[in-house]
Design a protein around this motif. Structure first.
Motif, short mmCIF file in Angstrom:
data_model
loop_
_atom_site.label_atom_id
_atom_site.label_comp_id
_atom_site.label_asym_id
_atom_site.label_seq_id
_atom_site.Cartn_x
_atom_site.Cartn_y
_atom_site.Cartn_z
N GLU A 17 0.83 -1.20 0.00
CA GLU A 17 0.00 0.00 0.00
C GLU A 17 0.87 1.26 0.00
O GLU A 17 0.58 2.23 -0.71
CB GLU A 17 -0.93 0.00 1.21
N TRP A 36 -8.70 -3.26 2.89
CA TRP A 36 -7.86 -2.65 1.86
C TRP A 36 -6.43 -3.17 2.00
O TRP A 36 -5.81 -3.57 1.02
CB TRP A 36 -7.84 -1.12 2.00
N ARG A 72 -8.69 8.41 -2.93
CA ARG A 72 -8.26 7.14 -3.51
C ARG A 72 -7.72 7.33 -4.93
O ARG A 72 -6.73 6.70 -5.32
CB ARG A 72 -9.42 6.14 -3.53
#
Length: 260
Positions: A17, A36, A72
Motif C-alpha cells: 500500500e 484494503w 483514492r
C-alpha cells in the motif's frame, strides 16, 4: 498443510500500500480499512500476472468511475508518478481517453486528481500535443478513423450512419486513438474499465475480444483484470465480465469473431 500467517499478510499489505499510494500508511481503524490492506493490497496488487502499470491504469480508471473518494484516485495517481511507472504526460492522455469511454465528467475527475498530485509533488506542467493544431481534410479524418477502428477493433467498421457513429469514427478513432502520447496497450485497460462500467453488451463483448485478438492483452492478463476491476466495481459486475472474458478467450483461440 501450510498455514497462511495473518501477520505476514498484513505486513505485505502495508508495504505494498505504501508503494502503490506513494505515501505513509496509517494502521487501519476500521474493518474496511483493514480489508484494503489485507486483501486489496496484500493479495490482489501482489499477483504477478498483471503488470503494475496495467494495475495502476485499471485502478485509476475504476476509482474515477466507480464512486471512490477523490483521495483514492489521488493515491493511485501519486503511486504511478512516484514509482515512475506512468509519466505525467501519459496521465493527461489517460484522462482524455477515460472521458471518451466513461464520460467527460469521469475523465475530469481523473484529470483534476492528476493536477492535485502533480502540484503537491512540485512537478512542472507538461506540454502535450493539442488535439489538432492545423486544418486537415475531412475525408482524411474519415479515412484515418476507419483505418484506426479496423486496427484497434480487429474488424472493419460499417458506414457512420448516425451522429453517434460519426463521432466514433471521426473523433474516437480518427483523433483520440491515433494519439501517440499513450500506447495502445495502456488505452486498452482504460477502455475495458469504461465498457465494463457501461453494462452495454456489444461494447463489452467486442472490446474484450479485440483486446486479445489484437495481441495487446494476454488471456491470463484479462482474467487478472477482472479481479483488479472487481475490487472497485464489486463482485456482481466482475462476475459478468469474467464470463465474457472466458468466452472470448475461447473464441480468440479458435479464430472466431466476438459475435455469433
Amino acid at each position: 498443510m501450510s498455514l497462511l500467517d495473518p501477520t505476514v499478510r498484513s505486513a505485505t499489505g502495508a508495504a505494498t500500500e505504501k508503494e502503490v499510494t506513494g505515501r505513509d500508511v496509517a494502521a487501519p481503524t476500521t474493518l474496511l480499512e483493514e480489508s484494503w490492506r489485507d486483501f486489496v493490497f496484500a493479495e490482489v496488487w501482489t499477483r504477478p500476472d498483471l503488470p503494475r502499470r496495467a494495475r495502476f491504469l485499471v485502478a485509476m480508471a475504476s476509482a474515477a468511475t466507480c464512486g471512490l473518494a477523490d483521495g483514492r484516485i489521488d493515491d493511485f495517481v501519486r503511486g504511478a508518478l512516484t514509482t515512475n511507472v506512468i509519466g505525467l504526460a501519459e496521465l493527461r492522455e489517460a484522462a482524455l481517453h477515460l472521458a471518451v469511454y466513461s464520460g467527460w465528467g469521469n475523465g475530469d475527475r481523473l484529470d483534476q486528481a492528476v493536477t492535485r498530485v502533480a502540484t503537491a509533488l512540485g512537478l512542472p506542467p507538461v506540454d502535450g500535443p493539442p488535439i489538432r493544431s492545423a486544418p486537415w481534410d475531412a475525408q482524411e479524418r474519415n479515412d484515418q478513423g476507419h483505418a484506426e477502428f479496423a486496427k484497434v477493433m480487429t474488424f472493419p467498421p460499417g458506414p457512420p450512419s448516425s451522429p453517434y457513429l460519426v463521432g466514433i469514427n471521426n473523433f474516437v478513432f480518427g483523433e483520440m486513438w491515433c494519439r501517440r502520447g499513450l500506447d495502445e496497450r495502456s488505452r486498452r485497460w482504460i477502455t475495458l474499465v469504461g465498457v465494463c462500467e457501461s453494462g452495454a453488451e456489444i461494447p463489452i463483448r467486442s472490446h474484450v475480444h479485440a483486446a486479445m485478438a489484437s495481441g495487446n492483452c494476454e488471456p491470463q492478463e484479462m482474467l487478472e483484470f477482472v479481479l483488479q476491476y472487481g475490487t472497485h466495481a464489486g463482485w456482481p459486475k466482475a462476475s459478468r465480465i469474467n464470463s465474457v472474458v472466458l468466452e472470448m478467450i475461447d473464441k480468440v483461440k479458435k479464430g472466431l469473431p466476438w459475435h455469433g
